[in-house]
Scaffold this motif. Structure first.
Motif, short mmCIF file in Angstrom:
data_model
loop_
_atom_site.label_atom_id
_atom_site.label_comp_id
_atom_site.label_asym_id
_atom_site.label_seq_id
_atom_site.Cartn_x
_atom_site.Cartn_y
_atom_site.Cartn_z
N VAL A 14 2.03 -30.21 58.34
CA VAL A 14 2.40 -31.37 59.13
C VAL A 14 2.36 -32.64 58.30
CG1 VAL A 14 1.78 -32.78 61.11
CG2 VAL A 14 1.74 -30.33 61.31
N SER A 17 5.29 -32.77 55.91
CA SER A 17 6.61 -33.01 56.49
C SER A 17 6.76 -34.35 57.17
CB SER A 17 6.98 -31.88 57.45
OG SER A 17 5.90 -31.66 58.32
N THR A 18 5.67 -34.94 57.63
CA THR A 18 5.85 -36.21 58.33
C THR A 18 5.78 -37.38 57.37
OG1 THR A 18 3.50 -36.31 58.80
CG2 THR A 18 4.92 -35.44 60.52
N GLU A 20 4.27 -40.01 57.35
CA GLU A 20 4.39 -41.34 57.95
C GLU A 20 3.08 -42.08 57.93
OE1 GLU A 20 7.78 -41.33 61.37
OE2 GLU A 20 6.13 -39.94 61.60
N ALA A 22 0.33 -41.17 59.23
CA ALA A 22 -0.57 -40.84 60.32
C ALA A 22 -1.24 -39.52 60.01
CB ALA A 22 0.23 -40.73 61.62
N ARG A 23 -2.51 -39.46 60.34
CA ARG A 23 -3.25 -38.26 60.04
C ARG A 23 -2.85 -37.15 60.99
NH1 ARG A 23 -9.54 -38.11 60.77
NH2 ARG A 23 -8.73 -37.21 62.67
N ALA A 24 -2.79 -35.95 60.44
CA ALA A 24 -2.46 -34.83 61.30
C ALA A 24 -3.75 -34.22 61.82
CB ALA A 24 -1.68 -33.79 60.52
N VAL A 25 -3.76 -33.89 63.09
CA VAL A 25 -4.94 -33.22 63.63
C VAL A 25 -4.52 -31.90 64.26
CG1 VAL A 25 -6.54 -35.10 64.07
CG2 VAL A 25 -4.65 -34.73 65.62
N PRO A 26 -5.36 -30.91 64.08
CA PRO A 26 -5.02 -29.61 64.66
C PRO A 26 -5.32 -29.61 66.16
CG PRO A 26 -7.11 -29.48 63.51
CD PRO A 26 -6.64 -30.88 63.36
N LEU A 27 -4.63 -28.74 66.87
CA LEU A 27 -4.86 -28.64 68.30
C LEU A 27 -5.77 -27.47 68.59
CD1 LEU A 27 -1.22 -29.13 69.56
CD2 LEU A 27 -3.03 -30.82 69.46
N ASP A 34 5.21 -29.11 73.79
CA ASP A 34 6.34 -28.41 73.17
C ASP A 34 7.50 -28.27 74.15
OD1 ASP A 34 4.99 -25.00 73.42
OD2 ASP A 34 4.99 -26.70 74.79
N PRO A 37 11.40 -31.14 73.94
CA PRO A 37 12.85 -30.99 73.74
C PRO A 37 13.53 -30.55 75.03
CG PRO A 37 11.67 -29.90 71.97
CD PRO A 37 10.65 -30.30 72.99
N ASP A 226 22.17 -30.19 56.24
CA ASP A 226 20.75 -30.43 56.06
C ASP A 226 19.87 -29.57 56.95
OD1 ASP A 226 20.93 -33.65 57.81
OD2 ASP A 226 21.82 -31.70 58.18
N ASP A 227 20.43 -29.03 58.02
CA ASP A 227 19.65 -28.18 58.90
C ASP A 227 19.84 -26.73 58.47
OD1 ASP A 227 19.49 -27.84 62.55
OD2 ASP A 227 18.51 -26.73 60.93
N SER A 229 19.48 -23.90 59.75
CA SER A 229 20.12 -22.91 60.63
C SER A 229 21.63 -22.97 60.56
CB SER A 229 19.63 -23.08 62.07
OG SER A 229 19.83 -24.42 62.47
N LYS B 64 -6.21 -31.98 73.49
CA LYS B 64 -6.97 -30.90 72.87
C LYS B 64 -7.22 -31.14 71.39
CE LYS B 64 -6.90 -27.12 75.93
NZ LYS B 64 -5.91 -27.18 76.98
N VAL B 92 -0.68 -37.17 64.09
CA VAL B 92 0.48 -36.30 64.27
C VAL B 92 -0.01 -34.95 64.74
CG1 VAL B 92 2.36 -35.13 63.09
CG2 VAL B 92 1.80 -37.47 62.50
#
Lengths: 448, 328
Positions: A14, A17-18, A20, A22-27, A34, A37, A226-227, A229, B64, B92
């Motif tokens: 994370v 890829s970001t 930005e 900001a710190r990534a935190v696990p869930l 999710d 979208p 760029d994608d 798929s 969470k 994030v």
């Protein structure tokens, strides 16, 4: 142990890829965002989608037929004549629905393109039309009270440029037009009525076209790579441009199926057969893979470019960040006042003109009235004269009548006198007459 | 696959014709989904309420994860700020391929002073500053492809579970800010009330909100259609949700659950019989997350923008060329 590794990996992925800050935190469990979208897509579906296609090409290249074939329906109208004095753009909007997706499709056709003797200005009406759609959006965006999210977007998302199947090279009209349009719209060049070209000629033709476009610096739309798929299929398709298409809404039985095709004495060209033409590729690219990207490019690239140029033209610069809302508003106000001033001036002019016209009309009417009066007087006099004449005549006649009467009475008097005097003479004469008659009768009898 | 087509336009044809065969228009859903997943989402949530109501814990429970570092133990040692501070922290988080940049805006000091006059002002100012930032970016000539969105999408207002009624401060705050931001009132620390007490409290609170003319999210006037209205009506009926937060897990009936352990039992956070946390979470995150953003962008931001552009309309520079126009 596994979960720790998993968390570390997620975190690493994370952050990488970001990027930005900001710190990534696990869930620690399932949160549920999710579904974002899906939430977004559902809202868009409820709202409906817009897609606007512009077809540029000479009359008779099968633009309308191709649209009918692409969208599996008979859209409108009769084929246009070749005698248009200039290029006009005709736009039609249709509402299509497939499963739960509602699409507002607008097809814009160039009528009369390439028909004139002097084609120098042909591209102008097209460019003006595209700009007008951008302008309309910009105006809405600049409004104070605006409703952007329910605005019917008329900006052109894709421009299908129809190239005549000469087999040689691009016409200079094509090059000039495409050059003028490439910074304003996503151009997808296609070879129209490609069943007129043989396969070998087609390959050479495509190469020639591509090289001419490159050497003239024409930026056509590249399918995005760029994608992951869609990168593969898009890059393959990019190499097949321009697509050689055939359009047909008529169906022919091949084997035991009805397929869209064009039937010739020497064979049948099947529209959806990839060996015969690139129609399927066009449909795939235009609708099934890149429709959203076309819309996005139009909004984030072409529209932004237009907006930037327009605002710079109006005299804005980005140098003073503090007063941006002010200056936009001020200019807006100033322009509005200018416009109002002009409007008032025009109104004054019109009023003056109106007053003038009224005066003129009034004078005219007065003239006419005078004339009428004169005529009336004349006629009256005429009438009176006539009457007088008639009366004189009547008098003369009366006089004559009287004289006649007098004469008559005089004559009658004389006659009466004469009769009394010679009344016996008349009697005698009658007797004589009778006698003569008798003598005559006897003589006749004796003779017989 | 047989679908309707109706047409309108400069040369309108008569009525509709039928579509035969598949075109592929519905693939746009997939195309759009792919694009949004690639770009990721932003979400900014603000928590307002006086200290000790479990704001940080609740946000951590909702998402969470430790998005708020102000856990219960830590806050004990912190001094209560003299004025309302605005502290914004971003993290994030990722789930199912969806990346979200979650920004939590905390408001320590709110309602904690003896004199709480105008303590909503720094909050109001902050919210408007975010709108201003966005507006400035939007009116630039050369704009960024994606304008960074720091606008507050949702403001969770924590109501103290007194069991009686709303406090004056609650009403004042919500009245003033419900027109510039989406406010979701929640009853904090609901485990201090029994189910009946909770229901009564809720009724009273709702009545008070109604009487004060406070339109909390989801606002009635922004319901899109009948379906929306009926869904939202159900939610409005159940609000404000009475919640309990916890980031600790306990074993209950063989399962690990989030809860608060007391001498008389474990309050299960996600058990709908115990509190309404699950409802709040479903409403906030699983169904209305995107809608919160849209209402913020299409309505609150537009209102701010219109007001802002209008109020500067009178500021004409006085110059010779303009005197004629200003006389109009």
């Amino acid at each position: 142990m596994n979960s720790v590794i998993y968390h570390i990996c997620t975190w690493w992925l994370v952050t990488v890829s970001t990027g930005e800050g900001a710190r990534a935190v696990p869930l620690a469990g399932h949160v549920g965002f999710d579904s974002m979208p899906d939430q977004l897509v559902n809202k868009s579906v409820n709202h409906g989608f817009c897609f606007n296609i512009l077809c540029v090409g000479e009359t008779g290249l099968g633009k309308s037929t191709l649209m009918d074939t692409l969208f599996n329906t008979k859209f409108e109208g009769e084929p246009t004549q070749h005698n248009q004095p200039g290029v006009t753009l005709k736009s039609n909007t249709y509402e299509l629905q497939e499963s739960n997706v509602r699409l507002k499709l607008t097809v814009v056709n160039t009528v009369g393109f390439g028909d004139q003797i002097n084609k120098e200005d042909s591209y102008k009406s097209i460019v003006e039309f595209i700009d007008a759609q951008f302008e309309a959006y910009l105006q809405e965006e600049l409004k104070i009270k605006r409703t952007l999210h329910s605005y019917h977007d008329t900006r052109i998302h894709a421009c299908l440029y129809f190239i005549a199947p000469t087999g040689h090279s691009l016409k200079s009209l094509d090059l000039v037009t495409m050059k003028k349009l490439d910074s304003k719209v996503n151009i997808i060049p296609i070879i129209a009525k490609s069943d007129a070209i043989s396969k070998s000629e087609l390959a050479k033709f495509k190469i020639k076209i591509t090289s001419e476009l490159v050497s003239n610096g024409v930026q056509i739309y590249q399918f995005p790579t760029d994608d992951e798929s869609v990168a593969e299929i898009n890059s393959t398709m990019n190499s097949h441009l321009p697509f050689a298409v055939v359009g047909s809404t008529e169906e022919v039985k091949i084997g035991n199926k009805m397929v869209k095709a064009r039937q010739y004495p020497w064979g049948t060209v099947q529209v959806e057969n990839e060996n015969h033409c690139d129609f399927v590729k066009l449909r795939e690219m235009l609708i099934r893979v890149n429709m959203e990207d076309l819309r996005e490019q139009t909004h984030t690239r072409h529209y932004e470019l237009y907006r930037r140029c327009k605002l710079e033209e109006m005299g804005f610069k980005d140098t003073d960040p503090d007063s941006k809302p002010f200056s936009l508003q001020e200019t807006y106000e100033a322009k509005r006042n200018e416009f109002m001033g002009e409007l008032q001036k025009k109104e004054e002019e019109m009023r003056q003109m109106f007053v003038q016209r009224v005066k003129e009309k009034e004078a005219e009417l007065k003239e006419a009235e005078k004339e009428l009066h004169e005529k009336f007087d004349r006629l009256k006099k005429l009438h009176q004269d006539e009457k007088k004449k008639l009366e004189e005549k009547k008098k003369t006649l009366d006089d004559e009548l009287n004289m006649f009467k007098q004469k008559k009475t005089a004559a009658e008097l004389l006659q009466n006198q004469a009769q009394q005097a010679g009344g016996s003479t008349t009697l005698k004469r009658d007797k004589e007459r009778k006698k003569n008659k008798e003598h005559m009768c006897t003589w006749i009898l004796l003779l017989l | 696959d047989i679908c309707l087509i109706r047409s309108s336009g400069t040369h309108s044809s008569t009525g509709g014709s039928t579509l035969l065969g598949y075109i592929g228009i519905d693939t746009i859903i997939e195309q759009m989904r792919k694009k949004t997943m690639k770009t990721g989402f932003d979400f900014n949530i603000m928590v307002v309420g006086h200290s000790g109501l479990g704001k940080s814990t609740l946000v951590n429970t909702l998402f969470k994860s430790q998005v708020s570092r102000r856990s219960a133990g830590w806050a004990r040692d912190e001094k209560i700020p003299k004025t309302v501070e605005i502290k914004s922290v971003s993290h994030v988080i990722e789930e199912g391929g969806v990346k979200m940049k979650l920004t939590l805006v905390d408001t320590p000091g709110f309602g904690d002073q003896i004199n709480n006059d105008n303590c909503w002002e720094p909050i109001s100012k902050f919210i408007n500053e975010q709108y201003e930032k966005f507006l400035k970016e939007e009116v630039n000539i050369t704009r960024k492809k994606r304008i960074p969105d720091t606008r507050v999408h949702c403001c969770l207002y924590f109501i103290s579970p007194t069991g009686h009624s709303l406090r004056q401060l609650d009403i004042e705050f919500m009245k003033r800010l419900s027109h510039s931001v989406n406010i979701i009132p929640i009853i904090a620390k609901a485990d201090t009330m029994t189910t009946e007490e909770r229901q009564e409290f809720k009724q009273r609170v709702r009545k008070e909100l109604e009487m004060s003319g406070i339109e909390f999210y989801p606002q009635k006037e922004f319901d899109d259609d009948m379906e929306d209205k009926s869904d939202n009506d159900k939610i409005r009926e159940a609000m404000p949700f009475a919640v309990v937060g916890s980031d600790k897990e306990y074993q209950v009936n063989g399962k690990r659950v989030l809860g608060r352990k007391t001498a008389w039992g474990v309050v299960e956070v996600e058990n709908p019989n115990h509190c309404e946390f699950a409802q709040l979470r479903d409403f906030l995150i699983r169904s209305h997350l995107q809608d919160l953003k849209e209402v913020t962008h299409n309505i609150h931001y537009e209102t701010y923008r219109a007001k802002r552009l209008n109020e500067n309309g009178g500021l004409h520079p006085i110059s010779s060329s303009d005197t004629q126009e200003s006389n109009l």
